[in-house]
Motif scaffolding. Structure first.
Motif, PDB file in Angstrom:
ATOM      1  N   ILE A  24      -6.230   1.699  -2.062  1.00 13.36           N
ATOM      2  CA  ILE A  24      -5.667   2.906  -2.668  1.00 13.36           C
ATOM      3  C   ILE A  24      -6.781   3.833  -3.144  1.00 13.36           C
ATOM      4  O   ILE A  24      -6.732   5.058  -2.938  1.00 13.36           O
ATOM      5  CB  ILE A  24      -4.734   2.541  -3.848  1.00 13.36           C
ATOM      6  CG1 ILE A  24      -3.509   1.780  -3.336  1.00 13.36           C
ATOM      7  CG2 ILE A  24      -4.305   3.795  -4.610  1.00 13.36           C
ATOM      8  CD1 ILE A  24      -2.635   2.561  -2.392  1.00 13.36           C
TER       9      ILE A  24
ATOM     10  N   GLN B 123      -4.511   9.669   6.519  1.00 14.94           N
ATOM     11  CA  GLN B 123      -5.659   8.932   5.985  1.00 14.94           C
ATOM     12  C   GLN B 123      -5.275   7.494   5.648  1.00 14.94           C
ATOM     13  O   GLN B 123      -6.050   6.564   5.879  1.00 14.94           O
ATOM     14  CB  GLN B 123      -6.178   9.639   4.735  1.00 14.94           C
ATOM     15  CG  GLN B 123      -7.541   9.169   4.270  1.00 14.94           C
ATOM     16  CD  GLN B 123      -8.646   9.636   5.205  1.00 14.94           C
ATOM     17  OE1 GLN B 123      -8.864  10.817   5.376  1.00 14.94           O
ATOM     18  NE2 GLN B 123      -9.347   8.696   5.801  1.00 14.94           N
ATOM     19  N   THR B 124      -4.071   7.296   5.127  1.00 16.18           N
ATOM     20  CA  THR B 124      -3.601   5.954   4.781  1.00 16.18           C
ATOM     21  C   THR B 124      -3.491   5.076   6.020  1.00 16.18           C
ATOM     22  O   THR B 124      -3.921   3.910   6.022  1.00 16.18           O
ATOM     23  CB  THR B 124      -2.243   6.031   4.067  1.00 16.18           C
ATOM     24  OG1 THR B 124      -2.376   6.812   2.876  1.00 16.18           O
ATOM     25  CG2 THR B 124      -1.732   4.638   3.703  1.00 16.18           C
TER      26      THR B 124
ATOM     27  N   VAL C  59       1.035   4.343  -2.646  1.00 12.23           N
ATOM     28  CA  VAL C  59       0.713   5.694  -2.168  1.00 12.23           C
ATOM     29  C   VAL C  59       1.845   6.660  -2.479  1.00 12.23           C
ATOM     30  O   VAL C  59       1.626   7.779  -2.968  1.00 12.23           O
ATOM     31  CB  VAL C  59       0.411   5.671  -0.653  1.00 12.23           C
ATOM     32  CG1 VAL C  59       0.414   7.092  -0.078  1.00 12.23           C
ATOM     33  CG2 VAL C  59      -0.928   5.006  -0.388  1.00 12.23           C
TER      34      VAL C  59
ATOM     35  N   ILE D 112      -8.312   5.515  -0.186  1.00 10.03           N
ATOM     36  CA  ILE D 112      -7.418   6.557   0.337  1.00 10.03           C
ATOM     37  C   ILE D 112      -7.530   7.823  -0.504  1.00 10.03           C
ATOM     38  O   ILE D 112      -7.651   8.937   0.018  1.00 10.03           O
ATOM     39  CB  ILE D 112      -5.961   6.060   0.354  1.00 10.03           C
ATOM     40  CG1 ILE D 112      -5.791   4.962   1.412  1.00 10.03           C
ATOM     41  CG2 ILE D 112      -4.987   7.211   0.618  1.00 10.03           C
ATOM     42  CD1 ILE D 112      -4.473   4.215   1.314  1.00 10.03           C
TER      43      ILE D 112
ATOM     44  N   SER E 237      -9.211  11.181   1.159  1.00 14.59           N
ATOM     45  CA  SER E 237      -8.312  12.329   1.333  1.00 14.59           C
ATOM     46  C   SER E 237      -8.723  13.487   0.438  1.00 14.59           C
ATOM     47  O   SER E 237      -8.605  14.660   0.824  1.00 14.59           O
ATOM     48  CB  SER E 237      -6.863  11.917   1.056  1.00 14.59           C
ATOM     49  OG  SER E 237      -6.725  11.380  -0.248  1.00 14.59           O
TER      50      SER E 237
ATOM     51  N   THR F  97       0.833  -1.211   0.000  1.00 17.15           N
ATOM     52  CA  THR F  97       0.000   0.000   0.000  1.00 17.15           C
ATOM     53  C   THR F  97       0.858   1.248   0.000  1.00 17.15           C
ATOM     54  O   THR F  97       0.619   2.186  -0.777  1.00 17.15           O
ATOM     55  CB  THR F  97      -0.934  -0.006   1.229  1.00 17.15           C
ATOM     56  OG1 THR F  97      -1.775  -1.161   1.185  1.00 17.15           O
ATOM     57  CG2 THR F  97      -1.794   1.243   1.249  1.00 17.15           C
ATOM     58  N   TRP F  98       1.883   1.276   0.855  1.00 14.52           N
ATOM     59  CA  TRP F  98       2.755   2.451   0.928  1.00 14.52           C
ATOM     60  C   TRP F  98       3.518   2.662  -0.385  1.00 14.52           C
ATOM     61  O   TRP F  98       3.761   3.798  -0.789  1.00 14.52           O
ATOM     62  CB  TRP F  98       3.736   2.314   2.090  1.00 14.52           C
ATOM     63  CG  TRP F  98       3.102   2.552   3.421  1.00 14.52           C
ATOM     64  CD1 TRP F  98       2.943   1.655   4.432  1.00 14.52           C
ATOM     65  CD2 TRP F  98       2.511   3.773   3.883  1.00 14.52           C
ATOM     66  NE1 TRP F  98       2.292   2.233   5.490  1.00 14.52           N
ATOM     67  CE2 TRP F  98       2.019   3.528   5.187  1.00 14.52           C
ATOM     68  CE3 TRP F  98       2.357   5.043   3.322  1.00 14.52           C
ATOM     69  CZ2 TRP F  98       1.374   4.521   5.929  1.00 14.52           C
ATOM     70  CZ3 TRP F  98       1.708   6.022   4.058  1.00 14.52           C
ATOM     71  CH2 TRP F  98       1.237   5.763   5.349  1.00 14.52           C
TER      72      TRP F  98
END
Length: 234
Positions: free
Chosen positions: A184, A159-160, A118, A187, A191, A114-115
């Motif tokens: 994703i 938010q993530t 992002v 998010i 956001s 996920t990161w």
């Protein structure tokens, strides 16, 4: 009770008034000694980390991140430390490690993927998922961008973290395995609505946010506010 009796029988009493002593030191308690002891373990001259609040996300999200930094959220490890010994502490998502706050929100392979997506979307370097949540927040709040864009990035980071926690709960309590791409999209949408509704950048379009192309819209909003204020003053 028998164990307690055994401990008490080994203690010798003495005449005189009660005095506070350190657990591991045969000396009377004093505030000076507290500072000395702490100074041996901590750098009292180093600046403490100050958590930065962001009003472009909900207070609920921000409060959660603040608690997660201190491992105060209800992760399996935290619950075990509170006395729930029968709890299985292995991460329910990856099964590769104990489920601490840092693992759920940073180190789990689901969180790591996920990161990666992002940070690609935000056009910033990949965050250090082996560090702490504090490191993550400091790192992303200091990226080389304009003040407004940095605040937008920080809002996305908060938010993530919140949505990763929600996804974990869906897995633990409802047995629903989240998909990274779905997370994703959630998010981005959450956001975007936060920035649009809570900032002065109400003219920001969804496409600009999805492309994370903010400079033109941010500059236009600032100029609009400036001219409106100038016109009002005259």
């Amino acid at each position: 009770m028998e164990n307690l009796k055994g401990c008490l029988q080994t203690q010798a009493t003495v005449q005189g008034s009660d005095v506070w002593y350190w657990k591991n030191e045969q000396q009377e308690f004093s505030v000076k000694d507290v500072k000395t002891t702490l100074g041996q373990q901590l750098d009292l001259n180093s600046a403490a980390y100050v958590f930065s609040w962001n009003n472009w996300v909900t207070g609920k999200c921000t409060m959660f991140v603040w608690r997660a930094i201190e491992e105060k959220i209800a992760s399996a490890v935290a619950l075990r430390n509170r006395g729930i010994n029968s709890l299985d502490t292995v991460c329910k998502t990856c099964g590769a490690a104990e489920e601490s706050a840092a693992h759920i929100l940073l180190r789990c392979n689901f969180a790591e993927r996920t990161w990666e997506l992002v940070t690609n979307w935000l056009k910033i370097p990949m965050v250090n998922v082996e560090g702490s949540l504090t490191d993550l927040l400091v790192e992303t709040s200091e990226v080389q961008r304009s003040k407004g864009v940095r605040k937008a990035i920080y809002a996305v980071i908060i938010q993530t973290i919140w949505i990763l926690w929600k996804t974990r709960n869906e897995k633990v309590f409802k047995g629903r395995q989240g998909k990274v791409q779905t997370v994703i999209e959630e998010i981005k949408e959450a956001s975007y609505l936060g920035v649009k509704l809570r900032s002065k950048h109400g003219s920001l379009t969804r496409q600009e946010w999805w492309d994370f192309n903010l400079m033109a819209g941010f500059v236009l909003d600032v100029m609009t506010v400036f001219f409106n204020e100038s016109f009002s003053c005259h």
